[in-house]
Design a protein around this motif. Sequence first.
Motif, PDB file in Angstrom:
ATOM      1  N   ALA A 136      -6.430   1.901   4.469  1.00  0.00           N
ATOM      2  CA  ALA A 136      -6.244   0.457   4.624  1.00  0.00           C
ATOM      3  C   ALA A 136      -4.869   0.152   5.226  1.00  0.00           C
ATOM      4  CB  ALA A 136      -6.404  -0.237   3.280  1.00  0.00           C
ATOM      5  N   THR A 137      -3.863   0.922   4.795  1.00  0.00           N
ATOM      6  CA  THR A 137      -2.511   0.729   5.347  1.00  0.00           C
ATOM      7  C   THR A 137      -2.483   1.027   6.840  1.00  0.00           C
ATOM      8  OG1 THR A 137      -1.541   1.316   3.209  1.00  0.00           O
ATOM      9  CG2 THR A 137      -0.109   1.419   5.132  1.00  0.00           C
TER      10      THR A 137
ATOM     11  N   GLY B  89       0.817  -1.210   0.000  1.00  0.00           N
ATOM     12  CA  GLY B  89       0.000   0.000   0.000  1.00  0.00           C
ATOM     13  C   GLY B  89       0.848   1.256   0.000  1.00  0.00           C
TER      14      GLY B  89
ATOM     15  N   LEU C 123       2.222   1.912  -3.349  1.00  0.00           N
ATOM     16  CA  LEU C 123       1.223   2.304  -4.350  1.00  0.00           C
ATOM     17  C   LEU C 123       0.851   3.778  -4.244  1.00  0.00           C
ATOM     18  CD1 LEU C 123      -0.695   1.453  -6.618  1.00  0.00           C
ATOM     19  CD2 LEU C 123      -2.338   0.731  -4.849  1.00  0.00           C
ATOM     20  N   VAL C 124       0.855   4.329  -3.030  1.00  0.00           N
ATOM     21  CA  VAL C 124       0.404   5.708  -2.820  1.00  0.00           C
ATOM     22  C   VAL C 124       1.233   6.724  -3.602  1.00  0.00           C
ATOM     23  CG1 VAL C 124       0.197   7.551  -1.102  1.00  0.00           C
ATOM     24  CG2 VAL C 124      -0.721   5.274  -0.618  1.00  0.00           C
TER      25      VAL C 124
ATOM     26  N   GLY D  18      -8.530   6.925  -4.504  1.00  0.00           N
ATOM     27  CA  GLY D  18      -7.832   5.643  -4.388  1.00  0.00           C
ATOM     28  C   GLY D  18      -6.626   5.742  -3.458  1.00  0.00           C
TER      29      GLY D  18
ATOM     30  N   VAL E  93      -6.249   3.621  -0.015  1.00  0.00           N
ATOM     31  CA  VAL E  93      -5.075   2.774   0.239  1.00  0.00           C
ATOM     32  C   VAL E  93      -4.387   3.200   1.532  1.00  0.00           C
ATOM     33  CG1 VAL E  93      -2.795   2.144  -0.621  1.00  0.00           C
ATOM     34  CG2 VAL E  93      -4.727   2.201  -2.189  1.00  0.00           C
ATOM     35  N   SER E  94      -4.288   4.521   1.766  1.00  0.00           N
ATOM     36  CA  SER E  94      -3.657   5.019   2.992  1.00  0.00           C
ATOM     37  C   SER E  94      -4.443   4.574   4.231  1.00  0.00           C
ATOM     38  CB  SER E  94      -3.567   6.552   2.961  1.00  0.00           C
ATOM     39  OG  SER E  94      -2.751   6.982   1.889  1.00  0.00           O
TER      40      SER E  94
END
Length: 616
Positions: free
Chosen positions: A91-92, A49, A52-53, A84, A88-89
Amino acid sequence: MPGGPRAGAPATSKPSDFRGTALRIVALIKGDRLRLASIFGFGLLMVGGMLLVPTLLGNATDLAIRGVNSGGVDFSSLTWTLGGAAAVSLATFALTVFNGRAIAKLAQGIAFGLRADTDAKIASLPLRYFDTRTRGEVLSRATNDIDNLTQTVQTVTQRLIQGVLFLVGVPLVMLTISPLLTLVVILTLPLTVVAARVIGKRSQPRFAKQWGATGKLNGHIEEMITGHQLVTLFGRQAEGAETFKRHNEELHSSGVRAQWVSGLLGPIMFFLGSFTYVMVAVVGGLQVAAGALSFGQIQAFIQYTGQFSNPLNMLAAMFGQIQSAVASGERVFELLDADDQSPEPVTAADDLGVRALDTVEGRVAFEDVSFRYLSEEPLIEHLWLSAEPGQTVAIVGPTGAGKTTLVNLLMRFYDLDAGRITVDGTDIAAVERARLRQRIGMVLQDTWLFGGTIAENIAYGRPEATREEVVAAASAAHADHFIRTLPDGYDTVVGTDEEGSLSAGERQLLTIARAFLIDPSILILDEATSSVDTRTEMLVQQGMVALRQGRTSFVIAHRLSTIRDADVIVVMEHGQVVEQGSHEQLLTTGGAYARLYEAQFAQAAVDEDEEAGLVL
């Protein structure tokens, strides 16, 4: 136990072995494979994650720039891209919380296991181990060092796993953006490794010295607290404070050196990180100017550069903590690796030695026994001694003659160098220690009570005893009366401290009642009445006569008036039996016993005259 050699001397330190100790710590971490796998899985998703950010943010930057240049920004795509990145942040963050909990359980599981292993190890160590170490030093290893080790494991594990994944994953992502910039970043890595190795070699011995000094300081503090009354009585506060100051200064000096040397890695890493940023900015700017990279790509690459250097910076910041934890690990493993007491004999069902101790008559024999605490200092050499069932054997002699050592050998607290000791003809070396000690009751000069009720302390050797049996034992020891005067009687809570609600004599009576309760076949009394007053001593002596009936008893005494009725009096000097016989026989011979008795009688007369003079 009394009688040991040089009790309280500091333990000999072993050379530091960073690599070997670190591998053992890693093995502890790997022991919980399921939780470690979950931590690794959480870490992999977290790093994925985080990687990906920057790409999503870089794409958002390029969308915005292209929209401005083309005259219209695609807000829908930009919103989805930024949304998105936010998802993702989030979820991380959730994965970080779950991962932290898993790591906490892993670290505390290691602490739990080490404490259990340490407790079992202390129970299996021979008394020789404690003879050469202070209690504070052993406690420091079992508490401070384990705590330091496990706290570091908890702090480092997450960052280490995350750091390794970053160090592997970030370069791969960087390569997809710009191989040239990736090469610039990686070129600083060898310098980091060299700096870490050089500083590690210099700081590890200093951390070992720091924790050694911690053990000495703890040992001194423990001695000062437990002996507070005597320290105050003899006016040794200044000397105690001076010793504390010396140990504290040693700890301060070693701690400063260790932290200072290990702390050098942080500035070095900061310098290398700053140098890398400058090189990336210069080379990246040229590539953007040449059209080889977009603004979004260079933005993402700079973020990846931070992600690449952050694990190294974190490890540098924790470098001193890691060194300290390894030093603590060495001390803990040194304790766990110490030699156990000699192994127990095989106890097969048809073992005659084991079966013979099911009903002990009490015939004890020392046959050509030799023993020494230190190889260069003989203590007991070729000693012969026997006691018939039901006899009371009094052991007298000057300090250091080997009296307490003799009964310690009978209890198998130490193993013989030569000869053998038999009970009812059975060599005690062929009998389980626990089975042997179940047949022996022992009352020491130094009382010991644990934190619990009086009833629980009396029943320490027989936890299943009924209250009626406990009361009967206390009555036999003449302790029932004072116990009933306490606020909660037999349910009064007492502790291990010697400054509690009980006097020294009352504490001694409880330990005597403890011996009454277990109903031993062999009885050992090591100055058991030394802490009680004259009147109480007379009562206890009456109880002792009843307790000794039908039992083989070994009585160590300095006051010869308390053992006049012994069946056999053994006089020891320099580890040898120089005389033995009844009180009257030994007085008639005019030997060592007669000299001891006359000296005590003369001293008693002087004391009476002095007391009379004071009264007049």
